[in-house]
Scaffold this motif. Structure first.
Motif, short mmCIF file in Angstrom:
data_model
loop_
_atom_site.label_atom_id
_atom_site.label_comp_id
_atom_site.label_asym_id
_atom_site.label_seq_id
_atom_site.Cartn_x
_atom_site.Cartn_y
_atom_site.Cartn_z
N VAL A 1 30.51 -27.80 0.89
CA VAL A 1 30.86 -26.92 -0.28
C VAL A 1 31.57 -26.18 0.98
O VAL A 1 32.80 -26.15 0.29
CB VAL A 1 30.56 -27.24 -1.30
CG1 VAL A 1 31.36 -26.04 -2.23
CG2 VAL A 1 29.89 -28.04 -2.31
N LEU A 2 31.12 -25.40 0.92
CA LEU A 2 31.56 -24.64 2.61
C LEU A 2 32.14 -24.22 2.94
O LEU A 2 33.33 -24.38 3.48
CB LEU A 2 30.24 -23.74 2.84
CG LEU A 2 29.45 -22.95 1.91
CD1 LEU A 2 28.12 -21.76 2.72
CD2 LEU A 2 30.22 -21.79 1.13
N LEU A 24 34.26 -27.80 2.92
CA LEU A 24 35.35 -28.48 2.45
C LEU A 24 36.45 -27.36 1.65
O LEU A 24 37.34 -27.40 1.76
CB LEU A 24 34.80 -29.42 1.10
CG LEU A 24 34.27 -30.56 1.17
CD1 LEU A 24 33.45 -31.34 -0.15
CD2 LEU A 24 35.35 -31.39 2.10
N VAL A 25 35.19 -26.14 1.74
CA VAL A 25 36.48 -24.77 1.02
C VAL A 25 37.33 -24.06 1.95
O VAL A 25 38.12 -22.75 1.89
CB VAL A 25 36.25 -24.41 -0.14
CG1 VAL A 25 35.66 -24.86 -1.36
CG2 VAL A 25 34.61 -23.39 0.31
N GLY A 26 36.64 -24.34 2.96
CA GLY A 26 37.12 -23.32 4.78
C GLY A 26 35.93 -22.21 4.58
O GLY A 26 36.66 -21.99 6.10
N LEU A 27 35.47 -21.74 4.23
CA LEU A 27 34.42 -21.07 4.59
C LEU A 27 33.40 -21.19 5.87
O LEU A 27 32.80 -19.90 6.32
CB LEU A 27 33.93 -20.56 3.39
CG LEU A 27 34.11 -19.94 2.01
CD1 LEU A 27 33.28 -19.63 1.20
CD2 LEU A 27 34.82 -18.64 2.80
#
Length: 326
Positions: free
Chosen positions: A210-211, A213-216
């Motif tokens: 998830v991190l 995918l959101v670019g973090l």
């Protein structure tokens, strides 16, 4: 009075203690392998986030079937311990690694590792404040000796400019490391080590995904060969090594060792991961430790031995029968 809440040298004697130490060393060696193996991938063009995600994902894929089988259909244990599994995956797996990789974006690797590896001291403080398990004088002495050894092993005695943001991320990694040992050493949930490791790796892998995918957490990879001490290997070989040994084996043995030794002692034995990392860097990357680092390694090992002696003193007091009223 025969038990200690959550951290238990409770009855940890003889062969169980020896077996726990061996398992803890296997875990430390497995974790220590990750740095040198991962470095080859990073130099080839992989991002740290992508290496971490593949490492955790492969580990989850390997351990999950075994973890499910270990439950023997006792799904109520998993439901009852869902919070523990999530905390283990978020803090002990994904959190520690994400915070560490974030820290080294702002500061050098040595100081970041030094801050993260104050985690064992945090475990001692937590067990003292939360559960009233006051460390012995030997435990304090061992912690001090091991701390000095770490300073030398990580070669941070010369002093460097440290970023406040980097320090905060490194402290987050320290919290994750401490949580890993505390949760691993808990007997309350009743989950088999394989099941807890599987659940934590799955949760950690999902969170890292998830991190990404959101670019973090940057996710880049390549099929270029990884190079170790001048020798090229196919890109998938180090990924398999990371997934099998530095994730699956490392986390399962880490949980088992913590349950046998207790969170405090297991966390200090885990300091040998730093020594393993230095040794593997020498073997795979031709990065030979200097004299100060070697001296620091001796001090780390000495500190672990002293902490072990201190934990045995605590166990003796805890297991001592209460006097029978006359």
């Amino acid at each position: 009075m025969t038990t200690m809440t959550h951290d238990a040298p409770q009855g940890v004697h003889g062969s169980r203690m020896s077996g726990g130490l061996v398992i803890a060393l296997v875990s430390a060696l497995s974790f220590g392998l990750s740095g040198a193996v991962g470095r080859g991938l990073l130099d080839a063009g992989w991002s740290s986030g992508a290496v971490t995600l593949v490492r955790v994902g492969l580990g989850a894929a390997i351990v999950l079937p075994i973890g499910v089988r270990a439950l023997h259909g006792r799904w109520h244990l998993l439901r009852r311990s869902a919070g523990t599994v999530v905390a283990y995956g978020v803090l002990g797996v994904a959190g520690a690694q994400f915070c560490y990789f974030s820290a080294i974006q702002y500061m050098q690797v040595g100081p970041a590792l030094m801050i993260e590896y104050t985690g064992p001291a945090a475990v001692v403080v937590w067990m003292w404040l939360r559960h009233g398990q006051r460390p012995s004088r030997l435990t304090f002495a061992g912690a001090a000796v091991a701390g000095v050894g770490l300073v030398l092993v990580l070669d941070v005695v010369s002093g460097t400019d440290v970023s406040l943001v980097g320090v905060l991320w490194a402290l987050g990694a320290m919290v994750g490391l401490a949580a890993y040992f505390v949760i691993s050493g808990s007997h309350d949930n009743g989950l088999p080590p394989m099941s807890l490791a599987a659940g934590g790796l799955v949760v950690g892998g999902v969170l890292l995904g998830v991190l990404g995918l959101v670019g973090l957490l940057p996710m880049t990879g390549t099929t270029a060969d990884a190079v170790y001490d001048g020798r090229a290997v196919d890109w998938w070989v180090p990924l398999v090594v990371l997934g099998v040994f530095s994730a699956a084996v490392a986390y399962v043995t880490g949980i088992e060792a913590s349950r046998r030794l207790g969170s405090r002692l297991a966390s200090f034995v885990g300091l040998t991961e730093v020594l393993a990392a230095v040794a593997f860097a020498w073997l795979l990357l031709d990065e030979l430790p200097g004299p100060l680092q070697l001296a620091g390694g001796v001090l780390v090992l000495a500190g672990v031995v002293v902490v072990k002696l201190g934990e045995q003193d605590v166990a003796a007091v805890v297991d001592r029968p209460e006097p029978t009223p006359a």
